[in-house]
Design a protein around this motif. Sequence first.
Motif, PDB file in Angstrom:
ATOM      1  N   ALA A 275     -20.245  -3.414 -10.315  1.00  0.00           N
ATOM      2  CA  ALA A 275     -19.907  -3.106 -11.725  1.00  0.00           C
ATOM      3  C   ALA A 275     -20.928  -4.177 -12.229  1.00  0.00           C
ATOM      4  N   ALA A 276     -21.308  -5.384 -11.782  1.00  0.00           N
ATOM      5  CA  ALA A 276     -22.171  -6.359 -12.488  1.00  0.00           C
ATOM      6  C   ALA A 276     -23.453  -5.694 -12.693  1.00  0.00           C
ATOM      7  N   VAL A 277     -23.923  -4.917 -11.778  1.00  0.00           N
ATOM      8  CA  VAL A 277     -25.210  -4.291 -11.979  1.00  0.00           C
ATOM      9  C   VAL A 277     -25.329  -3.182 -13.056  1.00  0.00           C
ATOM     10  N   LYS A 278     -23.983  -2.579 -13.181  1.00  0.00           N
ATOM     11  CA  LYS A 278     -23.901  -1.585 -14.124  1.00  0.00           C
ATOM     12  C   LYS A 278     -23.914  -2.295 -15.585  1.00  0.00           C
ATOM     13  N   ASN A 279     -23.378  -3.605 -15.424  1.00  0.00           N
ATOM     14  CA  ASN A 279     -23.091  -4.160 -16.889  1.00  0.00           C
ATOM     15  C   ASN A 279     -24.395  -5.149 -16.897  1.00  0.00           C
ATOM     16  N   LYS A 280     -25.421  -5.046 -16.156  1.00  0.00           N
ATOM     17  CA  LYS A 280     -26.672  -5.915 -16.473  1.00  0.00           C
ATOM     18  C   LYS A 280     -26.419  -7.250 -16.402  1.00  0.00           C
ATOM     19  N   PHE A 281     -25.506  -7.660 -15.449  1.00  0.00           N
ATOM     20  CA  PHE A 281     -25.471  -9.072 -14.820  1.00  0.00           C
ATOM     21  C   PHE A 281     -26.322  -9.108 -13.730  1.00  0.00           C
ATOM     22  N   SER A 282     -27.035 -10.358 -13.468  1.00  0.00           N
ATOM     23  CA  SER A 282     -27.590 -10.625 -12.210  1.00  0.00           C
ATOM     24  C   SER A 282     -26.593 -11.091 -11.178  1.00  0.00           C
ATOM     25  N   VAL A 283     -26.688 -10.712  -9.881  1.00  0.00           N
ATOM     26  CA  VAL A 283     -25.496 -11.016  -9.183  1.00  0.00           C
ATOM     27  C   VAL A 283     -26.098 -11.288  -7.720  1.00  0.00           C
ATOM     28  N   ARG A 284     -25.391 -12.168  -7.029  1.00  0.00           N
ATOM     29  CA  ARG A 284     -25.801 -12.431  -5.683  1.00  0.00           C
ATOM     30  C   ARG A 284     -24.487 -12.597  -4.954  1.00  0.00           C
ATOM     31  N   VAL A 285     -24.342 -12.162  -3.733  1.00  0.00           N
ATOM     32  CA  VAL A 285     -23.314 -12.047  -2.716  1.00  0.00           C
ATOM     33  C   VAL A 285     -23.440 -12.910  -1.815  1.00  0.00           C
ATOM     34  N   VAL A 286     -22.657 -13.896  -1.490  1.00  0.00           N
ATOM     35  CA  VAL A 286     -22.876 -14.945  -0.379  1.00  0.00           C
ATOM     36  C   VAL A 286     -21.693 -14.943   0.545  1.00  0.00           C
ATOM     37  N   GLN A 287     -22.085 -14.924   1.868  1.00  0.00           N
ATOM     38  CA  GLN A 287     -21.045 -14.613   2.925  1.00  0.00           C
ATOM     39  C   GLN A 287     -21.026 -15.783   3.614  1.00  0.00           C
ATOM     40  N   GLU A 288     -19.729 -16.203   4.074  1.00  0.00           N
ATOM     41  CA  GLU A 288     -19.507 -17.334   4.810  1.00  0.00           C
ATOM     42  C   GLU A 288     -20.354 -17.597   5.973  1.00  0.00           C
ATOM     43  N   GLU A 289     -21.204 -18.747   6.141  1.00  0.00           N
ATOM     44  CA  GLU A 289     -22.082 -19.221   7.115  1.00  0.00           C
ATOM     45  C   GLU A 289     -23.325 -18.342   7.079  1.00  0.00           C
ATOM     46  N   GLU A 290     -23.607 -17.774   5.711  1.00  0.00           N
ATOM     47  CA  GLU A 290     -24.931 -16.887   5.681  1.00  0.00           C
ATOM     48  C   GLU A 290     -25.918 -17.378   5.942  1.00  0.00           C
ATOM     49  N   GLU A 291     -26.043 -18.687   5.571  1.00  0.00           N
ATOM     50  CA  GLU A 291     -27.269 -19.548   5.775  1.00  0.00           C
ATOM     51  C   GLU A 291     -27.811 -19.464   7.341  1.00  0.00           C
ATOM     52  N   GLU A 292     -26.888 -19.405   8.210  1.00  0.00           N
ATOM     53  CA  GLU A 292     -27.573 -19.365   9.729  1.00  0.00           C
ATOM     54  C   GLU A 292     -27.540 -18.073  10.052  1.00  0.00           C
ATOM     55  N   GLU A 293     -26.907 -16.857   9.756  1.00  0.00           N
ATOM     56  CA  GLU A 293     -26.938 -15.455  10.213  1.00  0.00           C
ATOM     57  C   GLU A 293     -27.004 -14.690   9.091  1.00  0.00           C
ATOM     58  N   GLU A 294     -27.973 -14.880   8.139  1.00  0.00           N
ATOM     59  CA  GLU A 294     -28.113 -14.161   6.990  1.00  0.00           C
ATOM     60  C   GLU A 294     -28.695 -12.560   7.263  1.00  0.00           C
ATOM     61  N   GLU A 295     -29.432 -12.390   8.115  1.00  0.00           N
ATOM     62  CA  GLU A 295     -29.861 -11.262   8.239  1.00  0.00           C
ATOM     63  C   GLU A 295     -29.017 -10.253   8.978  1.00  0.00           C
ATOM     64  N   GLU A 296     -28.442 -10.974  10.060  1.00  0.00           N
ATOM     65  CA  GLU A 296     -27.388 -10.239  10.867  1.00  0.00           C
ATOM     66  C   GLU A 296     -26.436  -9.755  10.017  1.00  0.00           C
ATOM     67  N   GLU A 297     -25.715 -10.702   9.223  1.00  0.00           N
ATOM     68  CA  GLU A 297     -24.623 -10.313   8.470  1.00  0.00           C
ATOM     69  C   GLU A 297     -24.748  -9.288   7.253  1.00  0.00           C
ATOM     70  N   GLU A 298     -26.167  -9.366   6.879  1.00  0.00           N
ATOM     71  CA  GLU A 298     -26.378  -8.252   5.996  1.00  0.00           C
ATOM     72  C   GLU A 298     -26.343  -7.034   6.549  1.00  0.00           C
ATOM     73  N   GLU A 299     -26.904  -6.904   7.730  1.00  0.00           N
ATOM     74  CA  GLU A 299     -26.887  -5.429   8.575  1.00  0.00           C
ATOM     75  C   GLU A 299     -25.471  -5.221   8.692  1.00  0.00           C
ATOM     76  N   GLU A 300     -24.613  -6.025   9.153  1.00  0.00           N
ATOM     77  CA  GLU A 300     -23.241  -5.679   9.660  1.00  0.00           C
ATOM     78  C   GLU A 300     -22.284  -5.207   8.427  1.00  0.00           C
ATOM     79  N   LEU A 301     -22.460  -6.132   7.476  1.00  0.00           N
ATOM     80  CA  LEU A 301     -21.439  -5.898   6.059  1.00  0.00           C
ATOM     81  C   LEU A 301     -21.855  -4.789   5.084  1.00  0.00           C
ATOM     82  N   GLY A 302     -23.194  -4.772   5.126  1.00  0.00           N
ATOM     83  CA  GLY A 302     -23.785  -3.746   4.146  1.00  0.00           C
ATOM     84  C   GLY A 302     -23.477  -4.157   2.737  1.00  0.00           C
ATOM     85  N   LEU A 303     -23.347  -5.508   2.375  1.00  0.00           N
ATOM     86  CA  LEU A 303     -22.964  -6.105   1.150  1.00  0.00           C
ATOM     87  C   LEU A 303     -24.055  -6.324   0.437  1.00  0.00           C
ATOM     88  N   LEU A 304     -25.025  -7.098   1.090  1.00  0.00           N
ATOM     89  CA  LEU A 304     -26.266  -7.695   0.680  1.00  0.00           C
ATOM     90  C   LEU A 304     -27.232  -6.586   0.176  1.00  0.00           C
TER      91      LEU A 304
END
Length: 423
Positions: free
Chosen positions: A260-289
Amino acid sequence: MDTKTRPKKTRPRQISPIITAVEAWLSKIASSSSTSASQLPNTQDLLASAPKRWVAYDPMVLLPSGSFGSCGWTTLLSSEPPTSTDELWSRVLANISKTAKGKLTHLAVNEGIPLHSAQSDVPHGEDENILRSPTRLRTLYGDFGPAELPAARQAPTAEDFASAFWVATTQNGVYQTWAPRWTMFSRGNVTEKARLLNFHAPGDGPNMVHRRKPGEELGKSAAVDLYAGIGYFVFSYAKLGMRVFCWELNPWSVEGLRRAAVKNKFSVRVVQEEEEEEEEEEEEELGLLTSGVLSPEAGNEQIVVFLEDNAHANRRIGEARDQHGPIDIMHVNCGLLPRSDCSWESGLNMVGHKGGVGWLHLHENVGVADIRKRREEILDMLRGWCDGPRRRIVDVEHVEQVKTFAPGVWHCVFDVCIRDGGD
């Protein structure tokens, strides 16, 4: 002169499109060779107990709780073949579509969002339904996507999001979307969303002059939503020009908020817990980013969504302030029902800045006779937390009664104004 009152013209009685569909279907099955009239429950009873109201969320129609759930209806529907019941639901959708903007293709009954969910490994077999999952949604017609995730994992993937059924609505000019199998939508919050949109507008009276803020000041401020859901109040703050930091545990709600943020033209970022350490792995696993959300230049998005417990909120805000400098948090929204008091001290620690003013919006279900008492309890609680070297002036300046939750019980929002008292 004839002074007799002319008889008023009576408008023809409007028949619900659902009733029209039900009548046609009952007539058809009564005349079919497979069903004898003696086997049918009383037609008038069936019509009387059929739902008259509905809500359309493109492309779904949602019927009120208990619809087609009377003894007569359950007996009849269980005796009819699936092709016959599908014809009933198809007729209902076709009739309602005549009054809608587009074709409606899915039909479900809203059986409410349970406060608890069944769990075999907790006492008494119940646990708090923290994710507010609509486990009692009764689907009648249309493909709503898979009913559950594979047993091997609990977190949804990008493929799960793609295969789910999504619906949408627009309120106050703001688009929102959600997957009805996996997350809730609270229609009654529309007035509170509008109230927040007008919170800083002129015309609130002399006692509310401190609320009036120009767009330039709002654009330099931030808001925090500790229970973001699909973005109910997040988008109101964003539409005012504020940057919004928000927390949500349900990944399906986060994905709805992101879309909805994208549809409303708001820039948006999703941050997952401890993403700093496992950013790429979590992006693939959860499909949110999704592609572009975590770009190298990320960091200035208007909406930042944390997919984690809001117990981390103070730490996250502290890290953001360390990285980007002072952040003027003008609003903190604590929107969990039936009560959100577990997050109030955290919200108090975040809100405002030296020399400024901010607000906590505290949501609770309160008995109508207890509202004044609860107001005083909240004031005492927050003032107790303000005892310390940082002087702060606290005032519960308004209680908004949003909607009835049960007989004699209101969903209330306590607007708490926090001012810095100086040294």
